[in-house]
Design an enzyme around this catalytic site. Structure first.
Site, PDB file in Angstrom:
ATOM      1  N   GLU A 171      25.854  41.697  98.858  1.00 30.52           N
ATOM      2  CA  GLU A 171      24.542  41.285  98.379  1.00 30.52           C
ATOM      3  C   GLU A 171      24.507  39.792  98.093  1.00 30.52           C
ATOM      4  O   GLU A 171      23.555  39.094  98.455  1.00 30.52           O
ATOM      5  CB  GLU A 171      24.185  42.061  97.109  1.00 30.52           C
ATOM      6  CG  GLU A 171      22.823  41.736  96.562  1.00 30.52           C
ATOM      7  CD  GLU A 171      21.750  41.914  97.615  1.00 30.52           C
ATOM      8  OE1 GLU A 171      21.140  40.903  98.012  1.00 30.52           O
ATOM      9  OE2 GLU A 171      21.530  43.052  98.056  1.00 30.52           O
TER      10      GLU A 171
ATOM     11  N   ASP B 236      22.192  36.848  99.885  1.00 32.53           N
ATOM     12  CA  ASP B 236      21.315  35.961  99.124  1.00 32.53           C
ATOM     13  C   ASP B 236      21.564  34.497  99.468  1.00 32.53           C
ATOM     14  O   ASP B 236      20.623  33.713  99.635  1.00 32.53           O
ATOM     15  CB  ASP B 236      21.525  36.181  97.627  1.00 32.53           C
ATOM     16  CG  ASP B 236      21.026  37.537  97.153  1.00 32.53           C
ATOM     17  OD1 ASP B 236      20.401  38.251  97.960  1.00 32.53           O
ATOM     18  OD2 ASP B 236      21.263  37.887  95.991  1.00 32.53           O
TER      19      ASP B 236
ATOM     20  N   SER C 140      16.221  42.897  99.240  1.00 31.54           N
ATOM     21  CA  SER C 140      17.175  41.858  98.867  1.00 31.54           C
ATOM     22  C   SER C 140      17.221  40.734  99.894  1.00 31.54           C
ATOM     23  O   SER C 140      17.737  39.653  99.595  1.00 31.54           O
ATOM     24  CB  SER C 140      18.578  42.448  98.700  1.00 31.54           C
ATOM     25  OG  SER C 140      19.059  42.966  99.907  1.00 31.54           O
TER      26      SER C 140
END
Length: 641
Positions: free
Chosen positions: A290, A294, A559
């Site tokens: 994750e 990002d 996300s």
């Protein structure tokens, strides 16, 4: 193309295929836990005291003025010290709290914003301080151990006029990374490649050279093509002078981000990534992908912006502390996060033994985040949070949903936190046009950008593979109505904003006690609607990213959207010459005044659904205002619309 019914009640046969959906941890509070007794007296715990704001009404008014053209304080953002002086706790109040903690044998550290004080103590000290008994618990689902008060904790009366929240007395919650993989049904998904249904996505003379034009292999270059970012690049707007911040709960390898940018042929500013480890930092674990996403997405959209990665342990106070640090530092012009929990996980009914199942008061973290987000807004820092990947039923991925003892047997309409807070921009998900087939079936197509919900795949399987072979409920872009935060001023006159639905309950089928209604949600609550803005998030029309030096394909989730909006903000900051500030009042005003059309900053999302809310030619709880035309949004913001 597919028959779809708005689901007001759910068939008990539906389940959720969890395998492969996320690289993040599941929430720890998915089932009740076993009380292992009082925590040992010498067990150490960290607690963050979030202090009450001064003059909060004046602060909210000032924030509104900073993003309202023509107002006295338009674009006059405050520094951290100015925030502390005007709206944080006073010097005398901070000193009083520190002195009180010292008398209890506790040390303390104060943030420059005067918004929070961090302290560490033993279970015995904290029991005495907060008039409670902290117990250890063991999750019945996965054996995870955690601690929390066995009853309601009380802020000491001597400092209750200054301290609002004590975060960290419980470390029960584990936040979920909003990342979904198309590999969830690889066995039935073997006949590819997919093709883009619109040739405009392919790289070419008018496209971005780093784009692939191939669903499941999209890059930040494809995002630039989808959402008209390229005109900014052609003007030399690449994020220079901007800093993007990432708030995350897992550590990562920065080399993955640089490898991603190199592999797609993207020129970037060298040595641009800085890491800040809060509370000891996050771990290299299942959520590290994750963090990689990002950084790769935000830093890829704005290739010459600086990137600061703030990471912390995946706990209640870890998340509060890392956000507080990122905002108090006030270096990042924009910040995104891709972690969250159902808003209702913060309610007293699910946290305090003996609380009524109608008690939707906040046990603290919602208020803690809110104070931090208000500080960010007045400092001009734009905030973004993934709205979730469980469609309109946010508890499904976190708590689970299945018939029978030991499971939650209802899936109420719920939204994700912190995305539901009115002072953060909730990033929703769409599916961009593409053609697909599964398991040798016929080719079907998504012909227009649509609300992301995997019921279109469910319908395909039911028709061409067989009913109940695989259940995908309720994978899709998060959205709906908060039952805690009231409708904010910027949504007050927005066509399409709804109230909460009636008859929404959370029921757990206890193996011993039988079905128990743990929470009854408010009906017709005039709440904050999410999401605000959406971009492509469907893994089937999704992306590639680099993790542990290897390329992963068919990735998606909201996300991806949060950091993309973060990177877009860095471009807008360079183009305008100043921070953008809180997006929400600005984008809703632009949409409400100018609508959709050739010169609009937004693309209306009129098709698809997130299992309950449908695309509409207006605001909708599946995609918000819609997706972006970034070049047009840039014109509006530079002109002061």
């Amino acid at each position: 193309m597919f028959a779809k019914l708005r689901r007001k009640s759910l068939p008990l046969s539906l389940g959720l295929l969890l395998t492969g959906l996320s690289t993040g941890a599941m929430a720890a509070n998915a089932t009740p836990a076993t009380d292992a007794g009082a925590a040992p007296a010498n067990q150490t715990m960290q607690v963050t005291l979030v202090l009450k704001l001064r003059n909060q009404a004046a602060l909210e008014d000032y924030i509104k003025q900073t993003v309202t053209p023509g107002s006295a304080h338009y674009q006059q953002f405050l520094t951290t010290s100015q925030f502390a002086q005007q709206y944080g706790a006073s010097d005398s109040d901070v000193a009083r709290v520190q002195a009180y903690l010292q008398k209890q044998g506790l040390s303390s550290q104060v943030l420059p914003s005067h918004l929070a004080i961090m302290t560490t103590g033993t279970a015995a000290q904290l029991d005495a301080l907060f008039s409670t008994s902290i117990h250890n618990y063991v999750s019945r689902e996965n054996g995870r151990q955690f601690h929390k008060p066995a009853g309601s904790a009380q802020i000491p009366s001597a400092i209750a006029d200054v301290v609002d929240v004590a975060s960290g007395l419980s470390n029960e919650h584990v936040y979920l990374a909003h990342h979904v993989s198309a590999s969830a049904f690889t066995a039935l998904n073997s006949q590819k490649p997919k093709t883009n249904a619109q040739s405009s996505a392919a790289a070419g003379s008018n496209g971005n050279p780093t784009a692939t034009g191939i669903p499941e292999e999209y890059t930040v270059g494809d995002v630039a093509n989808f959402y008209n970012i390229n005109p900014l690049y052609q003007r030399g707007v690449v994020g220079k002078g901007s800093t993007v911040g990432i708030v995350t709960l897992s550590n990562f390898y920065p080399s993955d981000a640089t490898l991603y940018w190199t592999d797609i042929g993207l020129a970037t500013k060298p040595n641009r990534i800085k890491q800040v480890h809060v509370d000891g930092g996050g771990a290299i674990d299942g959520g590290s992908g994750e963090t990689s996403i990002d950084v790769e997405q935000s830093g890829g959209i704005a290739p010459y912006a600086n990137v600061i990665v703030y990471d912390a342990p995946n706990t209640n106070d870890g998340y509060v502390d890392v956000f507080a640090r990122a905002v108090s530092d006030n270096v990042a012009d924009s910040i995104s996060t891709s972690w969250g929990l159902p808003e209702i996980a913060n309610f007293a009914a699910l946290n305090i033994p003996g609380a009524s199942n109608t008690d939707t008061t906040d046990v603290g973290d919602l208020r803690a985040f809110h104070a931090i987000f208000l500080e960010a807004a007045v400092q001009g820092q734009s905030l973004f949070a993934a709205a979730g990947d469980s469609g309109a039923y946010d508890t499904v991925r976190d708590f689970g949903y299945a018939p029978g003892p030991g499971n939650y047997t209802s899936a109420p309409l719920t939204v994700d936190s912190p995305a539901s807070d009115p002072y953060i921009t909730a990033a929703g998900g769409t599916t961009t046009p593409y053609s697909y087939s599964f398991n040798g079936g016929p080719v079907e197509s998504i012909t227009q950008e649509s609300v992301w919900g995997w019921d279109y795949i469910q319908n395909y399987f039911n028709t061409y593979v067989g009913p109940n072979v695989i259940d995908l409920f309720s994978v899709g872009g998060g959205g709906g109505v908060s039952v805690y935060w009231h409708t904010p001023f910027y949504q007050a006159f927005t066509n399409g904003v709804e109230t909460s639905q009636p008859h929404q309950t959370l029921v757990y089928d206890d193996p011993v006690a039988g079905p128990t209604t743990q929470l009854i949600l408010p009906s017709h609550f005039q709440g904050r609607n999410v999401p605000d803005i959406s971009l492509n998030a469907d893994p089937e029309s999704g992306y590639m990213f680099v993790l542990d030096g290897a390329i992963n394909y068919g990735e998606g989730g909201t996300s991806f959207v949060g950091p993309q909006l973060n990177g877009i903000t860095a471009l807008l900051r360079q183009s305008s010459g100043h921070r953008i500030g809180l997006w929400n009042p600005q984008v809703y005003a632009i949409q409400n005044i100018f609508g959709y059309g050739r010169f609009s900053a937004f693309n209306s999302i009129r098709a698809g659904d997130n299992w309950f809310y449908y695309g509409q030619p207006r605001y909708n709880e599946g995609a918000g205002i819609g997706s972006l035309n970034v070049a047009n949004l840039d014109v509006f913001l530079r002109s002061g619309f």
